[in-house]
Scaffold this motif. Structure first.
Motif, PDB file in Angstrom:
ATOM      1  N   ASP A  11       3.655  -3.039  -1.486  1.00 55.52           N
ATOM      2  CA  ASP A  11       3.476  -3.565  -0.134  1.00 55.52           C
ATOM      3  C   ASP A  11       4.308  -4.826   0.085  1.00 55.52           C
ATOM      4  N   PRO A  12       4.327  -5.370   1.307  1.00 59.27           N
ATOM      5  CA  PRO A  12       5.203  -6.509   1.612  1.00 59.27           C
ATOM      6  C   PRO A  12       4.872  -7.804   0.878  1.00 59.27           C
ATOM      7  N   LEU A  13       3.740  -7.876   0.208  1.00 60.55           N
ATOM      8  CA  LEU A  13       3.425  -9.045  -0.616  1.00 60.55           C
ATOM      9  C   LEU A  13       3.591  -8.750  -2.103  1.00 60.55           C
ATOM     10  N   GLY A  14       4.258  -7.638  -2.416  1.00 59.08           N
ATOM     11  CA  GLY A  14       4.573  -7.337  -3.798  1.00 59.08           C
ATOM     12  C   GLY A  14       3.453  -6.667  -4.580  1.00 59.08           C
ATOM     13  N   VAL A  15       2.406  -6.242  -3.892  1.00 62.91           N
ATOM     14  CA  VAL A  15       1.276  -5.589  -4.560  1.00 62.91           C
ATOM     15  C   VAL A  15       1.572  -4.101  -4.713  1.00 62.91           C
ATOM     16  N   VAL A  16       1.388  -3.569  -5.920  1.00 66.97           N
ATOM     17  CA  VAL A  16       1.606  -2.145  -6.165  1.00 66.97           C
ATOM     18  C   VAL A  16       0.413  -1.372  -5.620  1.00 66.97           C
ATOM     19  N   ARG A  17       0.657  -0.574  -4.580  1.00 68.20           N
ATOM     20  CA  ARG A  17      -0.409   0.209  -3.961  1.00 68.20           C
ATOM     21  C   ARG A  17      -0.577   1.575  -4.627  1.00 68.20           C
ATOM     22  N   ALA A  18       0.480   2.067  -5.260  1.00 68.55           N
ATOM     23  CA  ALA A  18       0.417   3.347  -5.964  1.00 68.55           C
ATOM     24  C   ALA A  18       1.419   3.317  -7.098  1.00 68.55           C
ATOM     25  N   ASP A  19       1.067   3.940  -8.220  1.00 68.16           N
ATOM     26  CA  ASP A  19       1.931   4.011  -9.394  1.00 68.16           C
ATOM     27  C   ASP A  19       1.679   5.358 -10.053  1.00 68.16           C
ATOM     28  N   LEU A  20       2.706   6.213 -10.121  1.00 67.37           N
ATOM     29  CA  LEU A  20       2.543   7.565 -10.628  1.00 67.37           C
ATOM     30  C   LEU A  20       2.583   7.661 -12.146  1.00 67.37           C
ATOM     31  N   GLY A  21       2.812   6.550 -12.840  1.00 64.67           N
ATOM     32  CA  GLY A  21       2.896   6.622 -14.286  1.00 64.67           C
ATOM     33  C   GLY A  21       4.126   7.399 -14.725  1.00 64.67           C
TER      34      GLY A  21
ATOM     35  N   VAL B 119       0.896  11.391  -2.021  1.00 61.71           N
ATOM     36  CA  VAL B 119       1.079  11.007  -0.622  1.00 61.71           C
ATOM     37  C   VAL B 119       0.393   9.664  -0.397  1.00 61.71           C
ATOM     38  N   VAL B 120       1.150   8.720   0.132  1.00 65.12           N
ATOM     39  CA  VAL B 120       0.662   7.355   0.323  1.00 65.12           C
ATOM     40  C   VAL B 120       0.869   6.957   1.776  1.00 65.12           C
ATOM     41  N   GLU B 121       0.199   5.895   2.196  1.00 61.92           N
ATOM     42  CA  GLU B 121       0.279   5.442   3.577  1.00 61.92           C
ATOM     43  C   GLU B 121       0.981   4.100   3.675  1.00 61.92           C
ATOM     44  N   LEU B 122       1.842   3.989   4.663  1.00 62.07           N
ATOM     45  CA  LEU B 122       2.547   2.744   4.975  1.00 62.07           C
ATOM     46  C   LEU B 122       1.992   2.216   6.291  1.00 62.07           C
ATOM     47  N   ASP B 123       1.425   1.026   6.252  1.00 60.93           N
ATOM     48  CA  ASP B 123       0.809   0.407   7.425  1.00 60.93           C
ATOM     49  C   ASP B 123       1.721  -0.691   7.965  1.00 60.93           C
ATOM     50  N   PRO B 124       2.339  -0.477   9.132  1.00 64.25           N
ATOM     51  CA  PRO B 124       3.242  -1.510   9.662  1.00 64.25           C
ATOM     52  C   PRO B 124       2.535  -2.820   9.980  1.00 64.25           C
ATOM     53  N   GLU B 125       1.228  -2.778  10.230  1.00 61.12           N
ATOM     54  CA  GLU B 125       0.500  -4.018  10.511  1.00 61.12           C
ATOM     55  C   GLU B 125       0.460  -4.924   9.285  1.00 61.12           C
ATOM     56  N   ALA B 126       0.536  -4.315   8.100  1.00 65.48           N
ATOM     57  CA  ALA B 126       0.565  -5.127   6.883  1.00 65.48           C
ATOM     58  C   ALA B 126       1.854  -5.929   6.799  1.00 65.48           C
ATOM     59  N   THR B 127       2.944  -5.370   7.313  1.00 61.94           N
ATOM     60  CA  THR B 127       4.211  -6.106   7.335  1.00 61.94           C
ATOM     61  C   THR B 127       4.104  -7.320   8.244  1.00 61.94           C
ATOM     62  N   ALA B 128       3.572  -7.109   9.432  1.00 59.41           N
ATOM     63  CA  ALA B 128       3.419  -8.217  10.379  1.00 59.41           C
ATOM     64  C   ALA B 128       2.517  -9.306   9.810  1.00 59.41           C
ATOM     65  N   ALA B 129       1.429  -8.902   9.164  1.00 61.54           N
ATOM     66  CA  ALA B 129       0.504  -9.886   8.592  1.00 61.54           C
ATOM     67  C   ALA B 129       1.159 -10.657   7.455  1.00 61.54           C
ATOM     68  N   ALA B 130       1.914  -9.965   6.612  1.00 63.31           N
ATOM     69  CA  ALA B 130       2.586 -10.634   5.493  1.00 63.31           C
ATOM     70  C   ALA B 130       3.609 -11.637   5.999  1.00 63.31           C
ATOM     71  N   ARG B 131       4.346 -11.253   7.029  1.00 68.62           N
ATOM     72  CA  ARG B 131       5.395 -12.142   7.534  1.00 68.62           C
ATOM     73  C   ARG B 131       4.822 -13.311   8.316  1.00 68.62           C
ATOM     74  N   ALA B 132       3.628 -13.162   8.863  1.00 71.18           N
ATOM     75  CA  ALA B 132       2.972 -14.302   9.499  1.00 71.18           C
ATOM     76  C   ALA B 132       2.525 -15.318   8.448  1.00 71.18           C
ATOM     77  N   THR B 133       2.092 -14.808   7.290  1.00 72.15           N
ATOM     78  CA  THR B 133       1.636 -15.676   6.201  1.00 72.15           C
ATOM     79  C   THR B 133       2.800 -16.251   5.407  1.00 72.15           C
ATOM     80  N   LEU B 134       3.829 -15.411   5.205  1.00 63.42           N
ATOM     81  CA  LEU B 134       4.968 -15.775   4.361  1.00 63.42           C
ATOM     82  C   LEU B 134       6.264 -15.501   5.137  1.00 63.42           C
ATOM     83  N   PRO B 135       6.643 -16.404   6.046  1.00 59.72           N
ATOM     84  CA  PRO B 135       7.803 -16.148   6.901  1.00 59.72           C
ATOM     85  C   PRO B 135       9.136 -16.499   6.244  1.00 59.72           C
ATOM     86  N   CYS B 136       9.335 -16.009   5.025  1.00 61.23           N
ATOM     87  CA  CYS B 136      10.522 -16.417   4.273  1.00 61.23           C
ATOM     88  C   CYS B 136      11.813 -15.917   4.919  1.00 61.23           C
ATOM     89  N   LEU B 137      11.759 -14.789   5.624  1.00 60.20           N
ATOM     90  CA  LEU B 137      12.979 -14.323   6.295  1.00 60.20           C
ATOM     91  C   LEU B 137      13.386 -15.280   7.411  1.00 60.20           C
TER      92      LEU B 137
END
Length: 248
Positions: A203-213, A220-238
């Motif tokens: 995810d956008p904060l570097g957390v591994v959400r899935a690992d197939l070994g 099948v995994v889910e990508l939540d665009p709201e997580a990107t917005a939340a991460a960038r509000a907290t960590l606006p490094c860009l």
């Protein structure tokens, strides 16, 4: 939400066997918006690739296409749901490291590539490219919303650690969803050391959400665009970037 299938398959020397595995994986990924396969799914790496490479309109629209000097291009292709070829990214950074000489067989590309698939702007990264953060930033500047990293990552001392660290770093430093898919180990068909598995969604904060070994599999995994917005509000490094890379 966008659903992504991480398709961690073993790759054989025989393109027909690999095409069968791709179709089987796609059947297991039914319902996903986007399926991602490893680097060099057409055939395993080796000197035979120059004879097995196909053009982009060949029977196996794949990760390898012809080049003019006898070498091939390591090409990632992006195909939409209708079967249309939307983009072809030629790997920029060639793996002339750890005793390997990819450049003897492969000609480099030069253009970072972002393509829209399933409503998401996907930045394409191939294997050794992951070691070059400036490529990831170039994809950010082109509007990427997801990094798709494909690999035939070689095994060896610390190599698996490198893969995990680099994938997570590219996700975190760019606050970017990153889907990374590698070849599953295939010792029965090759002893060349390619394929450590460890396909991941980060995810956008570097957390591994899935690992197939290391085992072959499709997840099948889910990508939540709201997580990107939340991460960038907290960590606006860009937004805090000061140094810009001039590619001219």
């Amino acid at each position: 939400m966008t659903t992504i299938a991480l398709c961690q398959i073993p790759v054989a020397p025989d393109p027909a066997a690999n095409l069968k595995r791709v179709r089987e994986a796609l059947a297991r990924a039914e319902g996903a918006d986007l399926a991602i396969f490893p680097e060099a799914t057409l055939t395993r790496y080796g000197r035979r690739i120059t004879g097995l490479a196909e053009p982009l309109d060949g029977p196996f629209v794949s990760g390898v296409a012809e080049a003019g000097d006898g070498r091939v291009h390591n090409t990632a292709v992006a195909i939409d749901a209708s079967g249309e070829l939307k983009a072809a990214y030629r790997k920029i950074h060639l793996f002339d490291s750890f005793g390997a000489r990819e450049s003897e067989l492969v000609a480099p590309g030069s253009e970072p590539t972002v393509v829209e698939l399933a409503g998401v702007r996907v930045g394409l990264i191939t294997c050794y490219d992951i070691r070059f953060p400036e490529l990831a930033r170039a994809l950010v500047d082109q509007g990427a919303e997801l990094f798709a990293v494909i690999a035939a990552w070689g095994s060896g001392p610390l190599k698996e650690d490198h893969w995990i660290t680099l994938v997570r770093a590219r996700a975190l430093e760019n606050t970017m969803w990153t889907a990374a898919v590698g070849q599953a180990p295939n010792p029965a068909e090759s002893s060349d050391g390619f394929g450590v598995g460890r396909s991941m969604l980060v995810d956008p904060l570097g957390v591994v959400r899935a690992d197939l070994g290391t085992a072959p599999g499709v997840q099948v995994v889910e990508l939540d665009p709201e997580a990107t917005a939340a991460a960038r509000a907290t960590l606006p490094c860009l937004e805090h970037r000061v140094l810009q890379v001039n590619r001219s």
